[in-house]
Structures are given as C-alpha cells and as structure tokens.
Motif scaffolding. Structure first.
Motif, short mmCIF file in Angstrom:
data_model
loop_
_atom_site.label_atom_id
_atom_site.label_comp_id
_atom_site.label_asym_id
_atom_site.label_seq_id
_atom_site.Cartn_x
_atom_site.Cartn_y
_atom_site.Cartn_z
N LEU A 74 0.83 -1.21 0.00
CA LEU A 74 0.00 0.00 0.00
C LEU A 74 0.86 1.26 0.00
O LEU A 74 0.56 2.23 -0.70
N ARG A 75 1.95 1.26 0.78
CA ARG A 75 2.86 2.42 0.79
C ARG A 75 3.48 2.61 -0.59
O ARG A 75 3.66 3.73 -1.06
N ALA A 76 3.82 1.52 -1.25
CA ALA A 76 4.41 1.61 -2.60
C ALA A 76 3.40 2.22 -3.57
O ALA A 76 3.76 3.08 -4.39
N GLU A 78 0.91 4.25 -2.80
CA GLU A 78 0.83 5.68 -2.46
C GLU A 78 2.00 6.45 -3.06
O GLU A 78 1.83 7.55 -3.59
N GLY A 79 3.20 5.87 -2.98
CA GLY A 79 4.38 6.52 -3.52
C GLY A 79 4.32 6.68 -5.03
O GLY A 79 4.69 7.72 -5.58
N ILE A 80 3.83 5.66 -5.72
CA ILE A 80 3.69 5.74 -7.18
C ILE A 80 2.71 6.85 -7.55
O ILE A 80 2.95 7.62 -8.48
N CYS A 81 1.63 6.96 -6.81
CA CYS A 81 0.66 8.03 -7.08
C CYS A 81 1.26 9.40 -6.80
O CYS A 81 1.03 10.34 -7.56
N ALA A 82 2.03 9.52 -5.74
CA ALA A 82 2.61 10.81 -5.37
C ALA A 82 3.64 11.30 -6.38
O ALA A 82 3.85 12.50 -6.52
N GLY A 83 4.28 10.38 -7.07
CA GLY A 83 5.31 10.77 -8.04
C GLY A 83 6.60 11.12 -7.35
O GLY A 83 6.80 10.81 -6.18
N GLY A 84 7.49 11.77 -8.06
CA GLY A 84 8.78 12.13 -7.50
C GLY A 84 9.59 10.90 -7.14
O GLY A 84 9.38 9.81 -7.65
N ALA A 86 9.55 9.02 -4.62
CA ALA A 86 8.77 7.93 -4.04
C ALA A 86 8.20 6.99 -5.10
O ALA A 86 7.86 5.86 -4.80
N ALA A 87 8.11 7.45 -6.35
CA ALA A 87 7.51 6.64 -7.42
C ALA A 87 8.53 5.76 -8.12
O ALA A 87 8.15 4.94 -8.95
N ALA A 91 8.11 7.52 -11.84
CA ALA A 91 8.09 8.97 -11.67
C ALA A 91 8.06 9.70 -13.01
O ALA A 91 7.49 10.78 -13.12
N LYS A 92 8.65 9.11 -14.04
CA LYS A 92 8.68 9.78 -15.34
C LYS A 92 7.37 9.62 -16.12
O LYS A 92 7.18 10.25 -17.15
#
Length: 136
Positions: A74-76, A78-84, A86-87, A91-92
């Motif tokens: 779930l954290r992963a 969230e990170g993919i959605c947030a971009g930067g 964390a994604a 991220a690109k």
C-alpha cells in the motif's frame, strides 16, 4: 456506478475515475477486504491513493496473512501516485499512465477492482468521500 459531488449550477465539474484497492490474502478463496481507493482526474493531471489496512479483518480471512507485506504494498502504491522519488521508475510517467498501470489486472495480494467514473467539482474531496464510503 457513478458518483457525483458539487451539484451547484455554476460549478465546473470534471470527469474522474476511481478503483477500490483490495487485499486478497488467499486467491483461491476469492475473499477480500477493501484497503484503499485510487482516484484519477485527467484534466487536473492528478492521481492519489488513500489506504487503510484493518489487520484484524485481514487475519479473519487468513490467520497467516502478511499484514506488514500488505502495508508495504500500500505504501508503494501511495508513492507511485505521489510521483517524485517515491515513485521510483514510474516517476517519469504521467498521472494517467501511473493510474492505468496500478489498475491493470494482476494476481497479487493487493489489487485494484474495476475502474468506475463520475463527475466532481473537487477531485480531492471526492477521493476523501470515496475513501470514507468504501474503505473506512
């Protein structure tokens, strides 16, 4: 099913899409619990995941379920959605590409359900509303 919010006459409403994130600890039993929502708004170039794991409910489906592993997944997401940073490599990608990748069918413990759409004047408030309705 379609959801709407912001029904005032002069408020611009945008199309949004969403999917429920589900934890399926034992695929052969097809039992699942809702653990989050993915919400995407193309016109805002915005995607977000809101998640919550009730470990007791998960263990009711499978006493040996890996709650920590589900939380990491779930954290992963969230990170993919947030971009930067964390994604990671995602991220690109655009918000839409990340949403499509996350909602693609897969055989994992955490997976997205079918994609639904609706209209909203506030995509962030809509994400919170769907989270409260479908997960909490």
């Amino acid at each position: 099913m379609s959801a709407t919010s912001g029904c005032e006459e002069n408020v611009e409403r945008r199309v949004f899409e969403y999917a429920v994130l589900r934890a399926v600890p034992r695929a052969e039993r097809e039992e699942q619990i809702n653990v989050g929502v993915l919400v995407y708004c193309h016109t805002a170039s915005w995607v977000r995941a809101l998640t919550h794991l009730d470990a007791d409910r998960l263990r009711a489906l499978d006493p040996q379920a890996d709650a920590d592993g589900v939380r990491r997944a779930l954290r992963a997401i969230e990170g993919i959605c947030a971009g930067g940073a964390a994604a990671g490599q995602a991220a690109k990608e655009s918000a839409g590409q990340r949403f499509r990748w996350l909602t693609a069918p897969r055989s994992t413990v955490v997976r997205a359900g079918p994609v639904h759409s609706g209209l909203t004047s506030d995509h962030e408030a809509e994400a919170e509303r769907l989270f409260a309705l479908l997960v909490r």
